[in-house]
Design a protein around this motif. Sequence first.
Motif, PDB file in Angstrom:
ATOM      1  N   ASP A   1       0.741  -1.303   0.143  1.00  0.00           N
ATOM      2  CA  ASP A   1       0.063   0.153   0.252  1.00  0.00           C
ATOM      3  C   ASP A   1       0.889   1.306   0.125  1.00  0.00           C
ATOM      4  N   SER A   2       1.876   1.231   0.674  1.00  0.00           N
ATOM      5  CA  SER A   2       2.916   2.519   0.958  1.00  0.00           C
ATOM      6  C   SER A   2       3.460   2.831  -0.778  1.00  0.00           C
ATOM      7  N   LEU A   3       3.496   1.966  -1.417  1.00  0.00           N
ATOM      8  CA  LEU A   3       4.188   2.127  -2.898  1.00  0.00           C
ATOM      9  C   LEU A   3       3.033   2.591  -3.698  1.00  0.00           C
ATOM     10  N   LYS A   4       1.938   1.849  -3.441  1.00  0.00           N
ATOM     11  CA  LYS A   4       0.702   2.445  -4.280  1.00  0.00           C
ATOM     12  C   LYS A   4       0.208   3.573  -4.224  1.00  0.00           C
ATOM     13  N   GLU A   5       0.285   4.163  -2.943  1.00  0.00           N
ATOM     14  CA  GLU A   5      -0.045   5.509  -2.658  1.00  0.00           C
ATOM     15  C   GLU A   5       0.923   6.397  -3.253  1.00  0.00           C
ATOM     16  N   LYS A   6       2.258   6.078  -3.331  1.00  0.00           N
ATOM     17  CA  LYS A   6       3.218   6.961  -4.059  1.00  0.00           C
ATOM     18  C   LYS A   6       3.167   7.073  -5.468  1.00  0.00           C
ATOM     19  N   LEU A   7       2.904   5.924  -6.022  1.00  0.00           N
ATOM     20  CA  LEU A   7       2.849   5.629  -7.469  1.00  0.00           C
ATOM     21  C   LEU A   7       1.353   6.625  -7.940  1.00  0.00           C
ATOM     22  N   SER A   8       0.385   6.531  -7.116  1.00  0.00           N
ATOM     23  CA  SER A   8      -0.654   7.331  -7.741  1.00  0.00           C
ATOM     24  C   SER A   8      -0.383   8.822  -7.501  1.00  0.00           C
ATOM     25  N   PHE A   9       0.306   9.297  -6.603  1.00  0.00           N
ATOM     26  CA  PHE A   9       0.619  10.647  -6.528  1.00  0.00           C
ATOM     27  C   PHE A   9       1.458  10.887  -7.737  1.00  0.00           C
ATOM     28  N   TRP A  10       2.424  10.117  -7.965  1.00  0.00           N
ATOM     29  CA  TRP A  10       3.466  10.547  -8.861  1.00  0.00           C
ATOM     30  C   TRP A  10       2.849  10.463 -10.279  1.00  0.00           C
ATOM     31  N   LYS A  11       1.604   9.974 -10.452  1.00  0.00           N
ATOM     32  CA  LYS A  11       0.934  10.180 -11.888  1.00  0.00           C
ATOM     33  C   LYS A  11       0.642  11.614 -12.305  1.00  0.00           C
TER      34      LYS A  11
ATOM     35  N   PHE B   1      10.535  11.708   0.920  1.00  0.00           N
ATOM     36  CA  PHE B   1      11.861  10.904   1.097  1.00  0.00           C
ATOM     37  C   PHE B   1      12.337  11.674   2.164  1.00  0.00           C
ATOM     38  N   ASP B   2      11.595  12.069   3.402  1.00  0.00           N
ATOM     39  CA  ASP B   2      12.073  12.905   4.497  1.00  0.00           C
ATOM     40  C   ASP B   2      12.654  12.332   5.448  1.00  0.00           C
ATOM     41  N   ASN B   3      12.958  10.978   5.711  1.00  0.00           N
ATOM     42  CA  ASN B   3      13.505  10.385   6.745  1.00  0.00           C
ATOM     43  C   ASN B   3      15.083  10.048   6.583  1.00  0.00           C
ATOM     44  N   ALA B   4      15.718  10.477   7.455  1.00  0.00           N
ATOM     45  CA  ALA B   4      17.299  10.106   7.428  1.00  0.00           C
ATOM     46  C   ALA B   4      17.703   8.838   7.110  1.00  0.00           C
ATOM     47  N   PHE B   5      16.924   7.982   7.376  1.00  0.00           N
ATOM     48  CA  PHE B   5      17.380   6.492   7.340  1.00  0.00           C
ATOM     49  C   PHE B   5      16.764   5.869   5.816  1.00  0.00           C
ATOM     50  N   GLU B   6      16.320   6.569   4.793  1.00  0.00           N
ATOM     51  CA  GLU B   6      15.774   6.092   3.585  1.00  0.00           C
ATOM     52  C   GLU B   6      16.960   5.307   3.155  1.00  0.00           C
ATOM     53  N   PRO B   7      16.899   4.185   2.788  1.00  0.00           N
ATOM     54  CA  PRO B   7      17.869   3.375   2.161  1.00  0.00           C
ATOM     55  C   PRO B   7      17.990   3.775   0.496  1.00  0.00           C
ATOM     56  N   PHE B   8      16.967   4.012  -0.062  1.00  0.00           N
ATOM     57  CA  PHE B   8      16.828   4.402  -1.363  1.00  0.00           C
ATOM     58  C   PHE B   8      16.267   5.680  -1.566  1.00  0.00           C
ATOM     59  N   VAL B   9      17.063   6.692  -1.999  1.00  0.00           N
ATOM     60  CA  VAL B   9      16.860   7.948  -1.944  1.00  0.00           C
ATOM     61  C   VAL B   9      16.087   8.378  -3.266  1.00  0.00           C
ATOM     62  N   LEU B  10      15.699   9.874  -3.235  1.00  0.00           N
ATOM     63  CA  LEU B  10      14.964  10.224  -4.337  1.00  0.00           C
ATOM     64  C   LEU B  10      15.571  10.004  -5.695  1.00  0.00           C
ATOM     65  N   ASP B  11      16.801  10.463  -5.760  1.00  0.00           N
ATOM     66  CA  ASP B  11      17.463  10.072  -7.203  1.00  0.00           C
ATOM     67  C   ASP B  11      17.342   8.807  -7.669  1.00  0.00           C
ATOM     68  N   SER B  12      17.305   7.503  -6.562  1.00  0.00           N
ATOM     69  CA  SER B  12      17.242   6.254  -7.083  1.00  0.00           C
ATOM     70  C   SER B  12      15.692   6.135  -7.687  1.00  0.00           C
ATOM     71  N   TYR B  13      14.847   6.512  -7.136  1.00  0.00           N
ATOM     72  CA  TYR B  13      13.449   6.347  -7.660  1.00  0.00           C
ATOM     73  C   TYR B  13      13.320   7.198  -8.995  1.00  0.00           C
ATOM     74  N   LEU B  14      13.825   8.091  -9.165  1.00  0.00           N
ATOM     75  CA  LEU B  14      13.709   8.828 -10.591  1.00  0.00           C
ATOM     76  C   LEU B  14      14.466   8.006 -11.495  1.00  0.00           C
TER      77      LEU B  14
END
Length: 520
Positions: A427-437, A446-459
Amino acid sequence: MTESIDRVLVVGGGTAGWLSAAILARSFNSHLPGAVKVTLVESPDIPILGVGEGTWPTIRATLKKIGVDESEFMKECDATFKQGSEFVNWMATDDYTTHRYFHPLSAVFHSAYDFSLAPYWLSGSANDLPYDIAVASQTAICKMGLAPKKITTPAYEAIQNYSYHLNANKFAAFLTRHCVEKLGVEHLVANVTDVELDEAGFIRAVNTDNHTIESISADFFVDCTGGRSILLGGALGVPWKKIDDVIFNDTALAMQVPYQTSDAPIATHTIATAHDAGWTWDIGLSNRRGVGYVYSSQHTTDEKAEETLRRYVGESADQLEARKIKLNLGYRTQFWKSNCLALGMSAAFIEPLEASAIFLIDAGATMLAAQFPRTKNEIAFVEKQYNKTFSLRWNKTLDFIKLHYCITNRRDTEFWVDNCREETIPDSLKEKLSFWKKHPPGKYEFDNAFEPFVLDSYLFVLYGMNFETDIKSIKAVYDRHAEARKRFEEVTKLTQFLSRELPKQRELVEKVYQYGFPAI
């Protein structure tokens, strides 16, 4: 509960055990009198899995911190430079040509956190260049087979961000010597037969089959016993939660492929090629390639999987053995309980796409060292913090791996159809994908200091796989087109400059083995 914690026992060797021991011993200065002592006990009978050959750039800082000479490490472990991953055939094309994109390790030339080029790329300001080419030089550097630095670049410093491909068995042996000879780690060899608990449910000691060390007591224990999880899963009873309803690839075939000639080019990135029921990895070490097929046993047979792997390798595969490895995908419902922390496959395992395994070991041991409780009454607080942080890291890793499968347009086999079913996507991924449309991904997702995969990786993955973001309704927000075009031009100029300056991967690796890097 106020008794001090002065002795740490790491149970299990391999990369997980020895990297953990190294990080802890260096942080504690275990070689000095009065410091927390680190002991590692490993079985003489259980072989190392030995296929975790990819790392993240964070490993450079860790190796430097524990006092490893970069050149010596590379030579001893057959290591080469890794600058990212190339994804082949993860999308279908209308004309049946090969679809490719890169996830480089260098963030965009100007990090997306500061000024994202994504909306301007979506608006067409990059002259129709693919996203990974438009925003970063490293994709072109990888395509040209160039290294990320020069022989004159100091050890661990980079011109383009990098990590390593390495021989996992040799890496564990290298860390063993380094830990024992330089960091004060005590090394014991024995099979753990059972675990003793005290009245409070804490681990008191482990018993072994070695008559000279029948019982090994300690104040804190690190479980690196792999899928058996003798301590956390066995003695302390922490359950294992499967994720096979999200990630389907539960089996791997691994093969060591010699180079055809001694001067064959060495790829400077992992090559991940999608197939009918999974994907192959292709990793270039100095003296061979590590090649394997990760697949879903629910969507193909072992025989067909081996045919796929041998077909990918080519004629040279006829004389090579393919080793089968069952993957138990999932995680412990707690990573830390009482005076025991699990790292590596004892704690969690996801398939090797994006090479997160060694990173999570590194990150876990580093956090343990930074917050290490010196008395038992401090454990509860740190245990809570650790479990919270690593639950986040694990769930974020799961989301990112699933992303590669669920946004594809491939529907040619049931494997790809099933991967795109709504009920298999968190669900956490589905919510993001819906917003990113309607909105390009931004830093506030990506507001958490412990994100293993950052914004650039997703892009890189989203737009490498042609994810559609319709920004018409918010187009007026992005009014810095001249600045964006200037930055796209800077990326192109940097690429041209680096293509003239950087050596080929094999050329640099051979120089490192012969001469070494200059010390910082």
